[in-house]
Design an enzyme around this catalytic site. Structure first.
Site, mmCIF file in Angstrom:
data_model
loop_
_atom_site.group_PDB
_atom_site.id
_atom_site.type_symbol
_atom_site.label_atom_id
_atom_site.label_comp_id
_atom_site.label_asym_id
_atom_site.label_seq_id
_atom_site.Cartn_x
_atom_site.Cartn_y
_atom_site.Cartn_z
ATOM 1 C CB VAL A 89 -0.881 -0.009 1.276
ATOM 2 C CG1 VAL A 89 -1.764 1.222 1.333
ATOM 3 C CG2 VAL A 89 -1.717 -1.286 1.338
ATOM 4 C CB CYS A 90 1.117 4.176 -2.222
ATOM 5 S SG CYS A 90 1.908 5.791 -2.205
ATOM 6 C CB ILE A 91 3.784 5.319 2.827
ATOM 7 C CG1 ILE A 91 3.650 5.954 4.218
ATOM 8 C CG2 ILE A 91 4.836 6.056 2.010
ATOM 9 C CD1 ILE A 91 4.801 5.660 5.144
#
Lengths: 102, 135, 130
Positions: C77-79
């Site tokens: 998941v992209c931070i």
């Protein structure tokens, strides 16, 4: 290099499919998925454009998305090939790259 | 890592109305550190991302258009704008930001980053790409 | 063959995550490898463990968790996108001074570099979005 183009929008809602046809090079393939599958039906305002592109591009439509939307195989424009998700995977391998028209 | 792939970012959406343009730019900036061969394409409403004179004070959102001007410093120097999309929107290249990059191999000569290309030219460029990230 | 998959929309609002799942499942069943699934934009919302879809609907997060468990998938998941939308893991919640985290097990939060790496490492990268 042959590219697989996927289109997931109804051509009656957005210009996604039209842009795909404008920018897909001869010899590449177009796979209609999700709401994109409606463009594969006969007797629509998009049909003529597809028929004229049939010679240079290969058209596929995702069967599970057709089924979900009540589209029968005999409602499709001649020349469309129906694939399932396995076929989608195979197409992405047979082509050098995949461009998703969103 | 020695593999150099051709990364192609397809921008087809206008800024502000949706987040895609901004978050696409964030990928481009991070991706620049990986020293791949990067090309950006602006098609359909994506051309609106490059409009001059963007001013967002009235909508309370961040104006991220200056970031495009920094792309040259990240060695992102190939921004292709589709001519047909520009014309369909009544725009010319003069309506777009003047984006430059400096060529360190040519005594820091200034070059234009934006190139207006026909759909046929863009189709050729697109067909040569390894990884297509569409937003 | 090695695939990378990028998912740009959340579950339920758009079919993108479902399509990506069906594609990934078919690819794995055919013996291919999924190098990474990267969740970006609203796609990060696929990773919340707090969603409670109705009994007669699919549970998209759980589908990914089970597929990941069975095939050792790397669900990233992209931070930056996750922070905007309130998807946090325990470390991030602590770091940001938040009172809870909500990431589902099987997902991990990391940077955008993971997407670029997937593009480099995978033979094909497919984007599913709106």
């Amino acid at each position: 290099m042959a590219m697989l183009h996927t289109v997931n929008k109804s051509s009656f809602d957005r210009n996604t499919f039209e842009s795909c046809l404008r920018l897909a090079k001869e010899g590449s393939s177009v796979l209609l998925i999700e709401d994109g599958v409606y463009a594969a039906m006969k007797n629509t305002t998009a049909a003529e454009q597809i028929n004229s592109a049939m010679g240079t591009l290969t058209f596929y439509v995702l069967g599970p998305d057709m089924d979900a939307r009540g589209i029968k195989a005999d409602a499709l424009i001649d020349g469309f090939k129906i694939v399932d998700y396995n076929g989608f995977v195979d197409l992405s391998i047979e082509h050098d790259s995949v461009q998703s028209w969103l | 890592m020695s593999t150099i792939k051709k990364f192609f970012y397809v921008n087809r959406k206008a800024p502000y109305g949706t987040v895609y343009a901004l978050e696409s730019l964030e990928v481009v900036l991070i991706g620049a550190a990986f020293e791949q061969d990067v090309t950006l394409a602006f098609i359909d409403d994506g051309v609106y991302q490059l409009m001059k004179n963007q001013s967002t004070a009235g909508i309370g959102m961040k104006n991220f258009s200056p970031t495009y001007k920094a792309l040259g410093d990240y060695d992102v120097t190939k921004l292709y704008v589709e001519k047909e999309s520009l014309e369909a929107r009544g725009l010319t290249i003069d309506d777009l930001m003047d984006l430059k990059w400096e060529d360190e191999d040519d005594d820091w000569a200034e070059n234009d980053s934006i190139r207006v290309v026909t759909s046929a030219e863009l189709a050729d460029i697109m067909s040569e790409q390894d990884v297509v990230l569409s937003f | 063959m090695k695939f990378g998959i990028m998912i740009n929309e959340g579950p339920y609002n758009h079919q993108a995550a479902d399509s990506a799942y069906q594609f990934a499942k078919a690819a794995l069943e055919k013996g291919h490898e999924i190098f990474r699934v990267f969740f970006y934009h609203d796609g990060v919302n696929n990773a919340t463990r707090l969603a409670v879809p109705p009994q007669d609907d699919r549970n998209v997060t759980k589908m990914w968790q089970e597929l990941a468990e069975a095939h050792k998938l790397d669900l990233v998941v992209c931070i930056a996108a996750a922070q905007r939308r309130g998807i946090l893991d325990a470390d991030e919640a602590k770091r940001q001074g938040k009172d809870a985290d909500n990431i589902a097990s099987g997902f991990r939060i990391s940077g955008l570099g993971q997407l670029i790496e997937a593009g480099i490492q995978a033979d094909r990268l497919l984007v599913f979005g709106d």
